[in-house]
Design a protein around this motif. Structure first.
Motif, PDB file in Angstrom:
ATOM      1  N   THR A  73       0.862  -1.296  -0.140  1.00  0.00           N
ATOM      2  CA  THR A  73       0.035  -0.106  -0.072  1.00  0.00           C
ATOM      3  C   THR A  73       0.716   1.275   0.200  1.00  0.00           C
ATOM      4  OG1 THR A  73      -1.017  -1.373   1.843  1.00  0.00           O
ATOM      5  CG2 THR A  73      -2.395   0.702   0.895  1.00  0.00           C
ATOM      6  N   LEU A  74       2.108   1.160   0.897  1.00  0.00           N
ATOM      7  CA  LEU A  74       2.777   2.351   1.141  1.00  0.00           C
ATOM      8  C   LEU A  74       3.424   2.625  -0.191  1.00  0.00           C
ATOM      9  CD1 LEU A  74       3.839   4.383   3.101  1.00  0.00           C
ATOM     10  CD2 LEU A  74       5.997   2.789   3.063  1.00  0.00           C
ATOM     11  N   LEU A  75       3.897   1.833  -1.164  1.00  0.00           N
ATOM     12  CA  LEU A  75       4.829   2.325  -2.149  1.00  0.00           C
ATOM     13  C   LEU A  75       3.801   2.654  -3.223  1.00  0.00           C
ATOM     14  CD1 LEU A  75       7.420  -0.585  -2.672  1.00  0.00           C
ATOM     15  CD2 LEU A  75       7.597   1.814  -2.090  1.00  0.00           C
ATOM     16  N   SER A  76       2.690   1.761  -3.532  1.00  0.00           N
ATOM     17  CA  SER A  76       1.704   2.586  -4.663  1.00  0.00           C
ATOM     18  C   SER A  76       1.160   3.756  -4.243  1.00  0.00           C
ATOM     19  CB  SER A  76       0.707   1.354  -4.845  1.00  0.00           C
ATOM     20  OG  SER A  76      -0.112   1.169  -3.879  1.00  0.00           O
ATOM     21  N   GLY A  77       0.712   3.701  -2.941  1.00  0.00           N
ATOM     22  CA  GLY A  77       0.252   4.996  -2.440  1.00  0.00           C
ATOM     23  C   GLY A  77       1.060   6.312  -2.682  1.00  0.00           C
ATOM     24  N   LEU A  78       2.585   6.125  -2.383  1.00  0.00           N
ATOM     25  CA  LEU A  78       3.533   7.027  -2.536  1.00  0.00           C
ATOM     26  C   LEU A  78       3.469   7.427  -4.139  1.00  0.00           C
ATOM     27  CD1 LEU A  78       6.460   6.261  -0.339  1.00  0.00           C
ATOM     28  CD2 LEU A  78       5.042   8.111  -0.059  1.00  0.00           C
ATOM     29  N   GLY A  79       3.287   6.535  -4.907  1.00  0.00           N
ATOM     30  CA  GLY A  79       3.455   6.944  -6.329  1.00  0.00           C
ATOM     31  C   GLY A  79       2.208   7.846  -6.692  1.00  0.00           C
ATOM     32  N   ARG A  80       0.900   7.472  -6.135  1.00  0.00           N
ATOM     33  CA  ARG A  80      -0.201   8.219  -6.351  1.00  0.00           C
ATOM     34  C   ARG A  80      -0.042   9.786  -5.789  1.00  0.00           C
ATOM     35  NH1 ARG A  80      -4.975   4.998  -4.741  1.00  0.00           N
ATOM     36  NH2 ARG A  80      -3.223   3.523  -4.962  1.00  0.00           N
ATOM     37  N   LEU A  81       0.674   9.573  -4.510  1.00  0.00           N
ATOM     38  CA  LEU A  81       0.886  10.923  -3.769  1.00  0.00           C
ATOM     39  C   LEU A  81       1.575  11.970  -4.335  1.00  0.00           C
ATOM     40  CD1 LEU A  81       0.309  12.409  -1.146  1.00  0.00           C
ATOM     41  CD2 LEU A  81       2.296  11.486  -0.394  1.00  0.00           C
ATOM     42  N   PHE A  82       2.796  11.341  -5.309  1.00  0.00           N
ATOM     43  CA  PHE A  82       3.512  12.412  -5.929  1.00  0.00           C
ATOM     44  C   PHE A  82       2.768  12.864  -7.031  1.00  0.00           C
ATOM     45  CE2 PHE A  82       7.049  10.228  -3.902  1.00  0.00           C
ATOM     46  CZ  PHE A  82       7.677  11.428  -3.261  1.00  0.00           C
ATOM     47  N   ILE A  87      -0.622  13.497  -7.225  1.00  0.00           N
ATOM     48  CA  ILE A  87      -1.394  14.087  -6.803  1.00  0.00           C
ATOM     49  C   ILE A  87      -0.825  15.603  -6.289  1.00  0.00           C
ATOM     50  CG2 ILE A  87      -2.891  14.717  -4.713  1.00  0.00           C
ATOM     51  CD1 ILE A  87      -3.766  11.855  -4.799  1.00  0.00           C
ATOM     52  N   VAL A  88       0.484  15.478  -5.556  1.00  0.00           N
ATOM     53  CA  VAL A  88       1.315  16.725  -5.479  1.00  0.00           C
ATOM     54  C   VAL A  88       1.680  17.473  -6.669  1.00  0.00           C
ATOM     55  CG1 VAL A  88       3.460  17.645  -4.503  1.00  0.00           C
ATOM     56  CG2 VAL A  88       2.049  16.117  -3.285  1.00  0.00           C
ATOM     57  N   GLY A  89       1.853  16.617  -7.749  1.00  0.00           N
ATOM     58  CA  GLY A  89       2.249  17.229  -9.116  1.00  0.00           C
ATOM     59  C   GLY A  89       1.001  18.129  -9.761  1.00  0.00           C
ATOM     60  N   LEU A  90      -0.165  17.395  -9.607  1.00  0.00           N
ATOM     61  CA  LEU A  90      -1.244  18.029  -9.934  1.00  0.00           C
ATOM     62  C   LEU A  90      -1.913  19.191  -9.056  1.00  0.00           C
ATOM     63  CD1 LEU A  90      -3.722  14.955 -10.672  1.00  0.00           C
ATOM     64  CD2 LEU A  90      -2.730  16.490 -12.342  1.00  0.00           C
ATOM     65  N   MET A  91      -1.261  19.298  -7.965  1.00  0.00           N
ATOM     66  CA  MET A  91      -1.836  20.398  -7.246  1.00  0.00           C
ATOM     67  C   MET A  91      -1.031  21.864  -7.646  1.00  0.00           C
ATOM     68  SD  MET A  91      -1.600  19.319  -3.373  1.00  0.00           S
ATOM     69  CE  MET A  91      -3.022  18.837  -2.465  1.00  0.00           C
ATOM     70  N   THR A 113      -7.597  23.263  -4.194  1.00  0.00           N
ATOM     71  CA  THR A 113      -7.047  22.705  -2.816  1.00  0.00           C
ATOM     72  C   THR A 113      -5.853  23.183  -2.220  1.00  0.00           C
ATOM     73  OG1 THR A 113      -8.098  20.481  -3.287  1.00  0.00           O
ATOM     74  CG2 THR A 113      -6.650  20.615  -1.332  1.00  0.00           C
ATOM     75  N   SER A 114      -4.800  23.297  -2.990  1.00  0.00           N
ATOM     76  CA  SER A 114      -3.593  23.956  -2.736  1.00  0.00           C
ATOM     77  C   SER A 114      -3.785  25.270  -2.571  1.00  0.00           C
ATOM     78  CB  SER A 114      -2.268  23.491  -3.761  1.00  0.00           C
ATOM     79  OG  SER A 114      -2.860  24.151  -5.053  1.00  0.00           O
ATOM     80  N   PHE A 115      -4.458  26.081  -3.407  1.00  0.00           N
ATOM     81  CA  PHE A 115      -4.496  27.457  -3.125  1.00  0.00           C
ATOM     82  C   PHE A 115      -5.184  27.796  -1.818  1.00  0.00           C
ATOM     83  CE2 PHE A 115      -7.062  31.517  -3.693  1.00  0.00           C
ATOM     84  CZ  PHE A 115      -6.078  32.229  -4.456  1.00  0.00           C
ATOM     85  N   ILE A 116      -6.341  26.920  -1.391  1.00  0.00           N
ATOM     86  CA  ILE A 116      -6.984  27.052  -0.205  1.00  0.00           C
ATOM     87  C   ILE A 116      -6.004  26.827   0.938  1.00  0.00           C
ATOM     88  CG2 ILE A 116      -8.750  26.556   1.450  1.00  0.00           C
ATOM     89  CD1 ILE A 116     -10.529  25.862  -1.266  1.00  0.00           C
ATOM     90  N   VAL A 117      -5.179  25.719   1.002  1.00  0.00           N
ATOM     91  CA  VAL A 117      -4.284  25.599   1.989  1.00  0.00           C
ATOM     92  C   VAL A 117      -3.247  26.914   1.935  1.00  0.00           C
ATOM     93  CG1 VAL A 117      -2.235  24.100   2.432  1.00  0.00           C
ATOM     94  CG2 VAL A 117      -4.363  22.931   1.739  1.00  0.00           C
ATOM     95  N   LEU A 118      -2.890  27.188   0.864  1.00  0.00           N
ATOM     96  CA  LEU A 118      -2.138  28.454   0.884  1.00  0.00           C
ATOM     97  C   LEU A 118      -2.470  29.583   1.438  1.00  0.00           C
ATOM     98  CD1 LEU A 118       0.847  28.454  -0.465  1.00  0.00           C
ATOM     99  CD2 LEU A 118      -0.237  29.868  -2.415  1.00  0.00           C
TER     100      LEU A 118
END
Lengths: 278, 294
Positions: A46-55, A57-61, A244-249
């Motif tokens: 889960t960790l590895l596949s999730g990390l890939g997706r996390l990157f 998502i961060v890229g899309l942000m 999302t990233s705009f609101i967090v900012l």
């Protein structure tokens, strides 16, 4: 060298008992960590596949983008609402907590039973999470920022009651004795002997909490209690990642601004040395 | 016995009295002005937060009745009359509580572990490079300012529902907070041992190991234990956004008005938190005691 070794054997021992116990504790903690990580699914992919997706998502942000000016306007208004919730909650909690704190302080309230009861109720209030309070208040006054302000108020009465009563107990006894010796009553002793002394400490605690409450106020919207959290949760759930990233900012900037302002105010009120005991 | 109070002549007394009154008046004005500002801010804030005292007055009776309702079972009996009915879901809740504790534990240990290494890079007095220090500091700041639940929401998207998202959120937040606290501890150490070790020509990591680490270890442990207490509470609400732990069942019980379940889960959480607080504060006191002896 060998004579020194003979005279102080304890300093030359390679593994003393303490050291052995420490090693055993360390090993136990490590084993628990590995077991826990296994239980929580760290080793099953889960960790590895999730990390890939996390990157991904961060890229899309990036870059943060509100989408349109209408969104910016909505977000700014709800950010203001968030700050308003924090301000209202903090100040009303401070006003309500002061009498309770006086009841809970040893040098003000002589009756042990009153002190005990007020302390236990403060403890209970404090140990229920702010999100639970928010959900309860939503049942009372309905969805919206009012419930959020009431939730922050309730949760903070617990923390302020404890902090204030500790500050009051740490106050110097001599001013009170001075006032009592001139024939002043107990109440006058509290008003002119204790309150002026603890007031700066209380103010700095209130300002500190205002800042941390701004952070809390930005998440209680997730359960429907007003503020920017509502838009944030919505943007995340609908995968509007740039918004999302705009609101967090926006939240980060607001918290930083309030942090800056409140530390300025704190220094203006109590001078540089007054720290916050948290 | 009579006492004689020296009294200044009227002519001298008048200006002094006037000056005193004026200073008191100006302080009063100052206080009133601040008070007025606060009141205006409160009014503006209450407009923005849709405060309506009439709504509150109308509905306030629901608050105590909600709290009272929590302690009654479905059949109208008080909860303590039938403990097995009140705690009907005990096995499941205990399992979830265990999961919550494991989340807090893993989050604290891994977060503190990363913070432990990076804090030495972030402390002004020992950091090997100025740029690295600034980067680590800013990174830690971002990690601790983004609310944990927001992180959990984002992690839920990428790791799916479940405790993994919650643990990662706890790790990131713990890392952010502890990097700052640890770096502050390091900045307050006595530099003489560090200078002593570095004067022997040792590389940086050896200097840190023998010059700085012995001075900061007990403070680090104490901060980590404190953080563990806080993380148990945080992990308990991670379930609100689907990130594992007991929060999932709690929020469901609140939303679906299973009153006695709400109180049962809350009682379990409060007991767990109280026990953890007691244990960690014992451990911290032992630690401080050990230090006092040495």
């Amino acid at each position: 060298m060998s004579s020194v070794r003979q005279r102080y054997p304890e300093h030359f021992q390679r593994f003393g008992r303490d050291r052995f116990v420490m090693a055993a504790i360390g090993f136990g903690l490590f084993a628990l960590l590995i077991y826990a990580m296994g239980r929580l699914g760290f080793f099953d992919g889960t960790l590895l596949s999730g990390l890939g997706r996390l990157f991904e998502i961060v890229g899309l942000m990036l870059p943060p983008d509100p989408g349109s000016w209408a969104h910016v306007k909505i977000y700014s208004i709800s950010l203001l609402e968030t700050v308003a919730i924090a301000l209202l909650g903090t100040l009303s909690a401070a006003v309500l907590a002061l009498p309770v704190a006086l009841l809970a302080a040893r040098n003000v309230t002589a009756q042990r039973i009153v002190r005990f009861l007020s302390r236990r109720s403060l403890d209970t209030i404090r140990s229920v999470d702010i999100l639970v309070w928010a959900l309860i208040w939503i049942n009372v006054v309905g969805l919206g920022p009012f419930a959020g302000a009431l939730a922050i108020m309730t949760a903070d009465i617990g923390s302020f009651g404890k902090l204030f009563s500790e500050a009051i107990e740490a106050a110097d006894r001599k001013p009170v004795e001075g006032i009592t010796s001139t024939g002043g009553s107990h109440i006058l002793g509290i008003r002119f002997g204790i309150l002026p002394e603890v007031f700066p400490v209380l103010m700095s605690q209130i300002l500190y909490y205002f800042e941390s409450n701004t952070r809390s106020a930005s998440i209680i919207g997730i359960v429907g209690a007003g503020g920017i959290g509502l838009h944030l949760a919505e943007a995340i759930r609908t995968l509007e990642l740039q918004q999302t990233s705009f609101i967090v900012l926006m939240i980060l900037v607001a918290v930083a601004a309030i942090d800056f302002l409140s530390s300025k105010l704190r220094f203006a009120m109590i001078g540089r040395r007054g720290g916050v005991a948290v | 016995m009579s006492t004689h109070v020296v009294r200044l002549p009227e002519a001298q007394l008048q200006p002094l009295l006037a000056a005193y009154n004026a200073s008191v008046r100006s302080r009063r004005r100052h206080t009133l002005l601040i008070l007025a500002c606060v009141v205006v801010a409160m009014l503006l804030a209450s407009v923005s937060a849709e405060v309506s005292l009439s709504k509150l007055a109308e509905n306030i009776h629901r608050f105590p009745s909600y709290i009272v309702r929590l302690f009654f079972l479905e059949n109208g009996q008080p909860v303590w009359t039938d403990l097995s009915e009140w705690f009907w879901g005990l096995p499941r809740w205990l399992r979830l509580l265990g999961e919550t504790l494991l989340m807090a534990y893993v989050g604290t240990v891994l977060g503190a572990g990363v913070a432990f290494v990076l804090a030495f890079l972030a402390a002004a007095n020992v950091a090997p490079s100025r740029w690295l220090r600034i980067v680590v500091r800013r990174f830690g700041e971002v990690c601790r300012t983004v609310p944990t639940l927001v992180l959990a929401l984002i992690f839920v998207i990428s790791f799916g529902l479940g405790p993994m998202a919650g643990v990662l959120a706890v790790i990131v937040h713990t890392f952010g907070v502890l990097t700052k606290l640890f770096a502050e501890v390091i900045e307050n150490i006595d530099m003489k041992p560090v200078e002593g070790v570095s004067s022997t020509g040792s590389p940086w990591h050896v200097v840190m190991r023998f010059g700085a680490l012995p001075q900061v270890m007990s403070n680090f442990t104490s901060y980590t234990l404190l953080r563990f207490e806080i993380n148990v509470r945080e992990a308990a609400v991670m379930g609100f956004v689907g990130a594992g732990g007991i929060g999932q069942d709690l929020v469901e019980a609140i939303r679906k008005f299973y009153y006695s379940d709400v109180s049962a889960i809350l009682v379990l959480i409060l007991l767990t938190v109280a026990v953890i607080d007691m244990l960690t504060s014992k451990a911290r006191h032992r630690l401080i005691g050990l230090e006092g002896k040495a």
